[in-house]
Design a protein around this motif. Structure first.
Motif, PDB file in Angstrom:
ATOM      1  N   SER A   1      18.069  51.192  62.009  1.00 29.33           N
ATOM      2  CA  SER A   1      19.432  51.215  62.527  1.00 29.33           C
ATOM      3  C   SER A   1      19.606  50.302  63.727  1.00 29.33           C
ATOM      4  CB  SER A   1      19.798  52.645  62.914  1.00 29.33           C
ATOM      5  OG  SER A   1      18.998  53.045  64.003  1.00 29.33           O
ATOM      6  N   ALA A   2      18.644  49.399  63.951  1.00 28.44           N
ATOM      7  CA  ALA A   2      18.754  48.552  65.143  1.00 28.44           C
ATOM      8  C   ALA A   2      19.926  47.588  65.008  1.00 28.44           C
ATOM      9  CB  ALA A   2      17.466  47.762  65.338  1.00 28.44           C
TER      10      ALA A   2
ATOM     11  N   PRO B   1      14.552  47.125  70.101  1.00 29.68           N
ATOM     12  CA  PRO B   1      16.001  47.065  70.275  1.00 29.68           C
ATOM     13  C   PRO B   1      16.467  47.930  71.449  1.00 29.68           C
ATOM     14  CG  PRO B   1      15.439  48.496  68.416  1.00 29.68           C
ATOM     15  CD  PRO B   1      14.150  47.967  68.959  1.00 29.68           C
TER      16      PRO B   1
ATOM     17  N   TRP C   1      21.668  50.539  68.737  1.00 28.40           N
ATOM     18  CA  TRP C   1      21.463  51.112  67.406  1.00 28.40           C
ATOM     19  C   TRP C   1      22.809  51.497  66.796  1.00 28.40           C
ATOM     20  CZ3 TRP C   1      18.615  52.138  71.698  1.00 28.40           C
ATOM     21  CH2 TRP C   1      17.241  51.928  71.635  1.00 28.40           C
TER      22      TRP C   1
ATOM     23  N   ASN D   1      24.804  54.422  64.980  1.00 32.56           N
ATOM     24  CA  ASN D   1      24.635  55.888  65.032  1.00 32.56           C
ATOM     25  C   ASN D   1      24.370  56.468  63.650  1.00 32.56           C
ATOM     26  OD1 ASN D   1      24.483  58.351  66.301  1.00 32.56           O
ATOM     27  ND2 ASN D   1      26.694  58.561  66.664  1.00 32.56           N
TER      28      ASN D   1
ATOM     29  N   LEU E   1      18.991  59.729  64.736  1.00 34.25           N
ATOM     30  CA  LEU E   1      18.868  59.499  66.184  1.00 34.25           C
ATOM     31  C   LEU E   1      18.948  60.799  66.986  1.00 34.25           C
ATOM     32  CD1 LEU E   1      21.092  56.292  66.677  1.00 34.25           C
ATOM     33  CD2 LEU E   1      18.608  56.426  66.510  1.00 34.25           C
TER      34      LEU E   1
ATOM     35  N   VAL F   1      24.604  52.841  71.582  1.00 30.38           N
ATOM     36  CA  VAL F   1      24.728  53.201  70.167  1.00 30.38           C
ATOM     37  C   VAL F   1      26.180  52.967  69.751  1.00 30.38           C
ATOM     38  CG1 VAL F   1      24.735  55.157  68.554  1.00 30.38           C
ATOM     39  CG2 VAL F   1      22.768  54.782  70.048  1.00 30.38           C
TER      40      VAL F   1
END
Ligand SMILES: NC(=O)C1=CN([C@@H]2O[C@H](COP(=O)(O)OP(=O)(O)OC[C@H]3O[C@@H](n4cnc5c(N)ncnc54)[C@H](OP(=O)(O)O)[C@@H]3O)[C@@H](O)[C@H]2O)[C@@H](O)CC1
Ligand SMILES: Nc1ncnc2c1ncn2[C@@H]1O[C@H](COP(=O)(O)OP(=O)(O)O)[C@@H](O)[C@H]1O
Ligand SMILES: [K+]
Length: 501
Positions: free
Chosen positions: A2-3, A222, A225, A227, A231, A421
């Motif tokens: 999710s970076a 990173p 991210w 969301n 996380l 995020v």
């Protein structure tokens, strides 16, 4: 993964990977991934499809030509519009052009460039400009984009819709600029913030990521991210059998000046239905005896509440009177965890000494400004905030040593150390009075149940948006969704997430 990386970082990743790979490898991977995405979008078999491929002067154009080759190979009729003389293309793009022509892609004659809308296309591929866009689109480029935006067929943007700033989600050139309105975007190497925040989602449509099989060694750690529940899943814990209401904490919502009594009720109902053990509503003025629809809430005069034993959600409909200022000052003095929303933020913006007090607080704070409240706190205009939402959220977080949720399409959650995020859930059904109050109540409930601020903010924003997405999918909105309707849906989602974990 999710970076999210800023464009400058993507450039470095690309350069490092290219040093170790044969030339043209990444473009081939990008083009092939794009061709596969395009085939999935076709409403008909490939041999019945007529595809227009717009290829710009750089490597984004190269990706498009490579995709064109793949689509022609799959049986589609493909016409490419290329304004740049082949000799002026970058080397990889020139190679992609040669391959496309070998596969039977036709190049549109220049005299037809002004009439691309005279044919019926099954799909348009936007490979005009990617992360190399350096100025607003004008002249023929502008006309081309205008024509594409008027077409009824799906449009697949490569890497980023041409004309959109991939970092900020604004159209390059502002109100006078133009960008492709894509139905879908396939973005390469990693996600970019601008596809998910501000105007970005209106231009990018549905976003798919193709990582181009870049090895992890090329990816720096990173600090941004996208969301998703991964996380915050560490805190989605089932309840112990041997628990009681004290195990899940108290929330006190402080607000509710005359004429705005509903706002804290919405926050308090959200807090109760997201699992807080006990919920108080502290009114700035004239508390009602109780909330008829949710009699579990304890409605009191704020002056009579103990501020030291509950998570305090301060500001919803609180007003700007001196009595409200006194309540905010008391809350900032308390050792409790705080959620600051609405008028708490507006009062802070007017009171520099309270800002100092906030920044020096031992227990950090969660702040949930919408863009106008953020603008007041930073002494900027709303359009300056919206021009770079990530930077604005980071500035607020570092200035106030807080976790900050900058609300609006693609909410940005930022931490004082610079971590960010970007939230992909939510939709314009949330653009209704009171939905922010519901968000602050969810934040309060998670904090009361022991969640750290960062994860509480991530989960609250994700759940709030996802609830709205699910309600819209059921036909409850986007028109006419009311804030209170979000609350049972958020409760359902939260319980589902805990069960699924
Ligand atoms: N390298 C690789 O292997 C890989 C690259 N990848 C792909 O490459 C893309 C980046 O490619 P890129 O750097 O060539 O930039 P790109 O977006 O094509 O545009 C640059 C050209 O546009 C021009 N230009 C700019 N603004 C303009 C304007 N307003 N109006 C008119 N012209 C304008 C600019 O001219 P200049 O500013 O120099 O005058 C230059 O000629 C990236 O998004 C991804 O799709 C991926 O496949 C991964 C592998
Ligand atoms: N177009 C949109 N897309 C996604 N989320 C939105 C959109 N419009 C509003 N929201 C969300 O709805 C909430 C609105 O909050 P706010 O503006 O404080 O409303 P209120 O003060 O009326 O409660 C925020 O969480 C915001 O992120
Ligand atoms: K593009």
């Amino acid at each position: 993964m999710s970076a999210i990386y800023p464009v400058a970082e993507i450039r470095k990743i690309e350069q490092a990977a290219l040093r170790d790979l044969p030339p043209y490898t990444l473009m081939q991977r990008a083009g092939q991934a794009a061709a596969q995405a395009a085939l999935r979008l076709l409403p008909c078999p490939p041999h019945s499809a007529a595809i227009l491929v717009l290829a710009g002067p750089g490597n984004n154009g190269g990706d498009a030509l490579e995709a064109a080759a793949g689509l022609a190979k799959a049986g589609c009729e493909v016409l490419a519009l290329l304004k740049t003389p082949p000799s002026q293309l970058p080397p990889d793009a020139a190679q992609a052009l040669a391959r496309a022509q070998r596969q039977g892609v036709h190049l549109m004659p220049p005299e037809q460039f002004a009439d691309i809308d005279s044919a019926q296309w099954t799909l348009v591929i936007d490979g005009l400009f990617g992360i190399g866009l350096s100025r607003p689109l004008d002249g023929d480029w502008r006309s081309l984009v205008q024509a594409v935006n008027a077409m009824p067929c799906p449009v697949l943007a490569l890497d980023v819709p041409s004309g959109l700033d991939a970092d900020t989600g604004t159209v390059v050139g502002g109100a006078g600029g133009i960008a492709v309105t894509a139905s879908n975007t396939i973005t390469f190497i990693a996600d970019k913030a601008g596809l998910y925040t501000g105007d970005g989602p209106d231009y990018a449509g549905s976003v798919e990521l193709a990582t181009l099989a870049i090895a992890d060694q090329y990816l720096p750690a990173p600090n941004m991210w996208l969301n998703h529940p991964g996380l915050f899943s560490d805190y989605l814990r089932p309840r112990k059998r041997n628990s009681h209401k004290g195990s899940f904490g108290d929330v006190a919502v402080i607000g509710g000046a005359a004429g705005m009594a509903g706002a804290p009720i919405l926050a308090a109902r959200a807090a109760a239905r997201c699992g807080a053990g006990r919920v108080f509503v502290g009114y700035a003025e004239n508390p009602p005896a109780y909330d008829q629809a949710q009699p579990e809430l304890m409605c009191r005069h704020a002056a009579d509440l103990d501020f030291s034993s509950a998570v305090l959600v301060v500001g919803t409909g609180m007003g700007m009177a001196n009595s409200a200022l006194a309540l905010l000052t008391r809350a900032l003095d308390a050792l409790s965890w705080l959620v600051l929303d609405a008028d708490a933020l507006n009062l802070l913006a007017r009171q520099p000494q309270l800002q100092v007090q906030l920044a020096q607080r031992q227990h950090a704070v969660l702040m949930t400004p919408h863009p106008l409240e953020a603008a007041r706190l930073l002494g900027l205009s709303t359009s300056e905030i919206q021009a770079d939402r990530v930077t604005a959220a980071r500035r607020l977080a570092s200035r106030f040593n807080a976790v900050v949720v900058l609300k609006g399409a693609g909410s940005i959650i930022a931490r004082a150390d610079g971590a960010v995020v970007v939230n992909p859930t939510g939709n314009p059904a949330l653009a209704t009075a009171g939905s922010g109050d519901v968000l602050s109540g969810i934040c309060g409930a998670l904090l009361a149940q022991g969640w750290p601020q960062w994860e509480a903010a991530l989960a609250a924003v994700w759940l709030h948006g996802r609830a709205a997405d699910q309600l819209v999918a059921q036909g409850i909105g986007p028109i006419g969704l009311t804030a209170g309707e979000l609350i049972p849906e958020v409760r359902l989602l939260l319980n589902q997430l805990v069960q699924e974990r």
